[in-house]
Design a protein around this motif. Structure first.
Motif, short mmCIF file in Angstrom:
data_model
loop_
_atom_site.label_atom_id
_atom_site.label_comp_id
_atom_site.label_asym_id
_atom_site.label_seq_id
_atom_site.Cartn_x
_atom_site.Cartn_y
_atom_site.Cartn_z
N ASP A 160 0.96 -0.97 0.20
CA ASP A 160 0.19 0.11 -0.21
C ASP A 160 0.81 1.25 0.11
OD1 ASP A 160 -2.19 -1.58 0.54
OD2 ASP A 160 -2.16 -1.57 1.77
N THR A 161 0.07 2.35 -0.72
CA THR A 161 0.95 3.49 -0.66
C THR A 161 0.30 4.47 0.33
OG1 THR A 161 0.55 2.96 -3.14
CG2 THR A 161 1.01 6.19 -2.25
N VAL A 162 1.89 4.89 1.14
CA VAL A 162 1.42 5.61 2.36
C VAL A 162 1.85 7.41 2.42
CG1 VAL A 162 2.66 4.04 3.66
CG2 VAL A 162 3.79 5.70 3.19
N GLY A 163 2.31 7.84 0.69
CA GLY A 163 2.99 9.17 0.09
C GLY A 163 2.21 9.31 -0.90
N ILE A 164 2.75 10.76 -1.80
CA ILE A 164 2.82 10.88 -3.26
C ILE A 164 4.30 11.80 -3.41
CG2 ILE A 164 1.83 11.53 -5.12
CD1 ILE A 164 0.41 9.10 -3.73
N CYS A 165 4.89 11.45 -4.07
CA CYS A 165 6.20 11.88 -4.59
C CYS A 165 5.31 13.72 -4.70
CB CYS A 165 6.76 11.57 -5.37
SG CYS A 165 7.70 12.48 -6.19
N ILE A 166 6.55 14.72 -4.78
CA ILE A 166 6.08 15.49 -4.28
C ILE A 166 6.13 16.00 -5.81
CG2 ILE A 166 7.77 16.80 -3.90
CD1 ILE A 166 4.30 18.20 -3.51
N ILE A 167 7.43 15.42 -6.39
CA ILE A 167 7.95 16.01 -8.15
C ILE A 167 6.90 14.84 -8.74
CG2 ILE A 167 10.18 15.75 -10.07
CD1 ILE A 167 10.09 17.52 -6.99
N CYS A 168 7.01 13.60 -9.18
CA CYS A 168 6.30 12.62 -10.32
C CYS A 168 5.02 12.57 -10.20
CB CYS A 168 7.05 11.66 -10.80
SG CYS A 168 7.73 10.61 -9.33
N GLY A 169 4.58 12.44 -9.09
CA GLY A 169 3.32 11.70 -8.50
C GLY A 169 2.75 10.75 -8.29
N LEU A 205 7.94 18.70 6.13
CA LEU A 205 8.66 18.17 5.12
C LEU A 205 7.98 17.61 3.93
CD1 LEU A 205 9.55 16.53 7.97
CD2 LEU A 205 11.14 17.68 6.98
N LYS A 206 8.83 17.32 2.28
CA LYS A 206 8.44 16.82 1.43
C LYS A 206 8.30 15.41 1.47
CE LYS A 206 7.34 21.11 0.58
NZ LYS A 206 7.75 21.93 1.65
N ILE A 207 6.94 14.96 0.60
CA ILE A 207 8.09 13.24 -0.47
C ILE A 207 8.38 13.51 -1.13
CG2 ILE A 207 6.64 11.16 0.47
CD1 ILE A 207 4.91 11.72 2.27
N LEU A 208 9.07 12.29 -1.23
CA LEU A 208 9.54 11.71 -2.75
C LEU A 208 10.17 10.77 -2.69
CD1 LEU A 208 12.76 14.88 -2.30
CD2 LEU A 208 11.04 15.25 -4.10
N GLY A 242 2.90 6.82 -6.09
CA GLY A 242 2.84 6.50 -4.98
C GLY A 242 4.10 5.49 -4.18
N VAL A 243 4.46 5.36 -3.37
CA VAL A 243 5.02 5.45 -2.62
C VAL A 243 5.15 4.30 -1.27
CG1 VAL A 243 7.16 6.14 -3.78
CG2 VAL A 243 5.94 7.14 -1.68
N CYS A 244 5.43 3.56 -0.75
CA CYS A 244 5.41 2.56 0.70
C CYS A 244 6.52 3.56 0.97
CB CYS A 244 5.31 1.26 0.29
SG CYS A 244 7.26 0.97 -0.18
N GLU A 245 6.25 2.74 2.33
CA GLU A 245 7.70 3.67 3.22
C GLU A 245 9.08 3.34 3.02
OE1 GLU A 245 6.69 0.81 7.04
OE2 GLU A 245 5.83 2.54 7.08
N ASN A 246 8.89 2.11 2.24
CA ASN A 246 10.16 1.61 2.16
C ASN A 246 11.05 2.15 0.25
OD1 ASN A 246 10.23 -0.24 4.04
ND2 ASN A 246 9.59 -1.23 3.02
N HIS A 247 10.17 3.10 0.03
CA HIS A 247 11.15 3.45 -1.04
C HIS A 247 10.32 5.38 -1.42
CE1 HIS A 247 9.84 -0.53 -3.25
NE2 HIS A 247 11.05 0.20 -3.06
N LEU A 248 9.57 5.87 0.08
CA LEU A 248 9.83 7.41 0.09
C LEU A 248 11.37 7.71 0.80
CD1 LEU A 248 9.20 8.48 3.00
CD2 LEU A 248 7.34 7.22 2.17
N VAL A 249 10.99 9.26 0.58
CA VAL A 249 12.15 10.19 1.54
C VAL A 249 11.49 11.31 1.73
CG1 VAL A 249 14.39 11.43 1.18
CG2 VAL A 249 14.34 9.47 -0.23
N ARG A 250 11.90 11.59 3.16
CA ARG A 250 11.29 12.48 3.93
C ARG A 250 11.69 13.31 3.95
NH1 ARG A 250 7.22 13.45 8.85
NH2 ARG A 250 5.97 15.66 7.52
N GLU A 251 11.45 14.76 3.22
CA GLU A 251 12.54 16.07 4.49
C GLU A 251 12.67 17.07 3.34
OE1 GLU A 251 16.60 15.29 0.61
OE2 GLU A 251 16.84 14.30 2.77
#
Length: 78
Positions: free
Chosen positions: A14-23, A63-66, A25-34
């Motif tokens: 399941d997705t926990v966030g959306i990348c602010i750049i490309c849109g 913080l932004k999600i990427l 959906g990413v899970c907690e293992n595939h995101l960077v929040r800074e």
């Protein structure tokens, strides 16, 4: 929504966030929040003043999600 990167690895997470750049959906293992620098151009994201937030002089930036690919691309260009 399922994580874009996990789907490429034939996983269903399941997705926990959306990348602010490309849109993506990413899970907690595939995101960077800074905190990221302000981006100019078609991907610029701006916060609008809402309610009492306008009166706070020391409001901290959010913080932004990427996704990891966009984060790597940003690191290479800054």
């Amino acid at each position: 929504m399922k994580c874009y990167e996990c789907e490429k690895e034939n996983k269903s997470t399941d997705t926990v966030g959306i990348c602010i750049i490309c849109g993506r959906g990413v899970c907690e293992n595939h995101l960077v929040r800074e905190k990221i620098p302000v981006l100019e151009g078609e991907y610029e994201a701006r916060l609008k003043c809402m309610g009492d937030a306008c009166e706070l002089k020391d409001m901290q930036p959010l913080l932004k999600i990427l996704c990891k690919p966009c984060h790597e691309a940003l690191k290479e260009n800054f």
